[in-house]
Every structure is written in C-alpha cells, then in structure tokens.
Design an enzyme around this catalytic site. Structure first.
Site, PDB file in Angstrom:
ATOM      1  N   HIS A 146      -8.528  -4.976 -12.780  1.00  0.00           N
ATOM      2  CA  HIS A 146      -7.437  -5.194 -11.810  1.00  0.00           C
ATOM      3  C   HIS A 146      -7.575  -4.244 -10.616  1.00  0.00           C
ATOM      4  O   HIS A 146      -6.750  -3.336 -10.419  1.00  0.00           O
ATOM      5  CB  HIS A 146      -6.109  -4.960 -12.538  1.00  0.00           C
ATOM      6  CG  HIS A 146      -4.916  -5.594 -11.890  1.00  0.00           C
ATOM      7  ND1 HIS A 146      -4.412  -5.190 -10.674  1.00  0.00           N
ATOM      8  CD2 HIS A 146      -4.108  -6.601 -12.294  1.00  0.00           C
ATOM      9  CE1 HIS A 146      -3.355  -5.901 -10.369  1.00  0.00           C
ATOM     10  NE2 HIS A 146      -3.147  -6.766 -11.321  1.00  0.00           N
ATOM     11  N   GLU A 250      -9.483  -8.988  -7.875  1.00  0.00           N
ATOM     12  CA  GLU A 250      -9.636  -8.675  -9.303  1.00  0.00           C
ATOM     13  C   GLU A 250     -10.626  -9.628  -9.978  1.00  0.00           C
ATOM     14  O   GLU A 250     -10.401 -10.843  -9.990  1.00  0.00           O
ATOM     15  CB  GLU A 250      -8.270  -8.775  -9.975  1.00  0.00           C
ATOM     16  CG  GLU A 250      -7.161  -8.047  -9.253  1.00  0.00           C
ATOM     17  CD  GLU A 250      -5.767  -8.552  -9.610  1.00  0.00           C
ATOM     18  OE1 GLU A 250      -5.622  -9.216 -10.661  1.00  0.00           O
ATOM     19  OE2 GLU A 250      -4.818  -8.300  -8.839  1.00  0.00           O
TER      20      GLU A 250
HETATM   21  O1  TA6 Z   1      -2.990  -9.586 -10.830  1.00  0.00           O
HETATM   22  C1  TA6 Z   1      -1.823 -10.079 -10.245  1.00  0.00           C
HETATM   23  C2  TA6 Z   1      -0.673  -9.932 -11.224  1.00  0.00           C
HETATM   24  O2  TA6 Z   1      -0.861 -10.746 -12.351  1.00  0.00           O
HETATM   25  C3  TA6 Z   1       0.611 -10.234 -10.492  1.00  0.00           C
HETATM   26  O3  TA6 Z   1       1.232 -11.393 -11.012  1.00  0.00           O
HETATM   27  C4  TA6 Z   1       1.454  -8.983 -10.706  1.00  0.00           C
HETATM   28  O4  TA6 Z   1       2.242  -9.137 -11.848  1.00  0.00           O
HETATM   29  C5  TA6 Z   1       0.372  -7.933 -10.875  1.00  0.00           C
HETATM   30  O5  TA6 Z   1      -0.592  -8.574 -11.692  1.00  0.00           O
HETATM   31  C6  TA6 Z   1       0.815  -6.615 -11.417  1.00  0.00           C
HETATM   32  O6  TA6 Z   1       1.256  -6.747 -12.736  1.00  0.00           O
HETATM   33  P1  TA6 Z   1       1.943  -5.453 -13.429  1.00  0.00           P
HETATM   34  O7  TA6 Z   1       2.200  -5.870 -14.855  1.00  0.00           O
HETATM   35  O8  TA6 Z   1       0.962  -4.336 -13.306  1.00  0.00           O
HETATM   36  O9  TA6 Z   1       3.178  -5.178 -12.625  1.00  0.00           O
END
Ligand code: TA6
Length: 275
Positions: A146, A250
């Site tokens: 991520h 990501e």
């Molecule tokens: O990667 C994008 C995502 O899936 C978004 O939907 C947002 O939720 C982000 O990840 C961050 O997620 P988190 O659980 O770290 O707040």
C-alpha cells in the site's frame, strides 16, 4: 536502529527505514529526497496501521469478514530475520518475516510464512514478497503493497500505464469503467482498482519533481487512491491539509484471490525507481 525501527543505510543521503510493526517501510530517502509520505498524525501506537509509507496488506485487501480491513499483517509486529547487510557493490538488504501465530489463527486458521526481502540500491529499492503455505490445507488470500508516495501537488502528479484498463471505482458504488487517459491525474477522491495492469507505471511529479517508476512482478492490479478533502477530514490519523501531498499507487493481487496448496509459494514483488 531502535528497538522497533530498522535502518538500511546505503549512504548519508540514501536510506530505507522499516518499522517492525507491519514491516512498514516508513521512509525511503533517495539521494536526499524523501519519496514516501507518512502522515504527521500517524499514531505509531503499535495498534493502528501506520498511516503512510508502505503498509503490507495480507491476507486480505479491503474489508474482511474474518478480521480487520486489509488483514492482520500491517498491524502485527514482524521478525527481522536478517539485519541490514551490505552486499558487494554497496546495496543493503534486510529480511523480515511473519509467521502464523495464536492471534492470526483465531482469525484465519492457516499455517503460513511471509518473507519480505528489501534491497536498497542507489536509486531504487526492491521488495520481494513471498508467501509460503506451511500448513496442511490449501488457503486463498489477496495481498497488496500500500505505497504512499510523497508529492508536491497531487493535481500535478500523473500515473502512466493505465490507458485501456478496466477499473473498479469504489467512489462510484464499485462500478467498473475503462480508463481512456494515457496519463491519469486527479483532483477529487480517487479509490480505483485497475485490473490486469502492465508490469510498470511511471509516476511523474513525485516529491521535489522526481519521477518514480514502479515495476511489478506477479501483482496484476494497481490501486490508485487519494482520500481528498472530505475523507481526509474523517481520518483521525491523517491531517486535513495532507491530501494534496500524497498519492497512493499500490501494487497488488487483489481482484482475484491467490490459492496455495500445502507447501506451495506465491512469489511477487515491486521495484520502485526514483529518477
Ligand atoms: O487502498 C485504498 C483503500 O482501500 C481505500 O479504500 C482506503 O480505505 C485506504 O485503502 C486506506 O485504508 P485504511 O484501512 O488504511 O484506512
């Protein structure tokens, strides 16, 4: 090196810092430029995932019926299996591992070992991500790195390699669309899972005007995310004024699960180059 952070130092202005909590890369300084974004409000309380750097999403990307969103890997303390070692030519390598334990088995009753090898080179760093099924039964998972990139102005940042791809748009009720732009830029909340992507993306106008190239292996999907203003305000561990300064690009295997038989391995990774 502190108890919970490991520094791979290649030179005075090129280093990688890894927090053992989630084996989260929290800094990549490349010739003096910090390439990754970490929120000034990230909690670093060893409970909530670090808000920034490169959290590791495993065994689930996204909401999960069996446990926390994005799985347990990013909120578990990993083991440093090999401390930073300088290789011939000056690159620095370290190895981090996560095995099943009592906590993980309460959520996901499978035997596994994730081996995450980080190698810092002069202007790139290599992440090798290997999942072994060490148990007696097959299991399925999704996984993603991520990556939060630091940018000067997200509206001036572009991502290549997405034209013609289908993407699931989580901002538009999960409907599927086709990208028609050679260079994707954004000036609103983006939360898109681009599928069957090419192995590489070029991200222009990353921090201090750098260009970042992301080369992926066995990670067929690319998520592009920026929370934008409203969602930024709703995140307690993210500054209201930070969304213009970051873009998540990501690399993952998320639109379809990986299934491993006992003894089998999933081998994937990414190389991020800063120019
Ligand atoms: O990667 C994008 C995502 O899936 C978004 O939907 C947002 O939720 C982000 O990840 C961050 O997620 P988190 O659980 O770290 O707040």
């Amino acid at each position: 090196m502190s108890a919970d952070r490991v520094v791979l130092e290649r030179s005075t202005d090129t280093s990688l810092t890894v927090h053992l909590f989630g084996a989260t890369v929290v800094s990549w300084k490349c010739n003096g430029s910090e390439i990754l974004f970490v929120s000034k409000n990230s909690l670093f309380n060893n409970k909530k995932a670090i808000r920034g750097g490169i959290p590791v999403c495993f065994p689930q990307f996204g909401p999960w019926d069996l446990g926390p969103q994005h799985g347990f890997a990013r909120i578990t303390t990993w083991t440093m299996e090999q401390e930073p070692k300088t290789l011939s030519g000056g690159d620095v390598c370290a190895v981090f591992t996560l095995n099943d334990n009592e906590e993980t088995r309460k959520m996901w009753n499978h035997g596994f070992k994730v081996t995450y090898t980080l190698t810092l080179k002069e202007t790139e760093f290599v992440s090798d991500f290997v999942v072994n099924n060490t148990g007696e039964d097959p299991f399925s998972f999704t996984a993603l790195l991520h990556t939060y990139l630091s940018v000067s102005d997200v509206t001036k940042t572009t991502v290549s390699g997405l034209k013609g791809l289908k993407y699931v748009d989580k901002v538009r009720d999960g409907q599927t669309f086709t990208e028609d732009r050679e260079l994707v830029s954004l000036s609103e909340n983006y939360d898109r899972v681009y599928m069957d992507t090419p192995s590489g993306h070029i991200v222009h106008n990353v921090t201090t005007g750098k260009t970042v190239i992301i080369k992926k292996t066995n990670l067929p999907d690319t998520v592009v995310w920026n929370p934008w203003e409203e969602k930024a305000k709703a995140m307690g561990d993210f500054g209201d004024d930070e969304y213009p300064k970051m873009l998540c690009v990501e690399a993952g295997h998320v639109s379809s699960p990986v299934t491993l038989d006992p003894g089998a391995s999933f081998i994937a990774g990414q190389v991020i180059v800063a120019k």
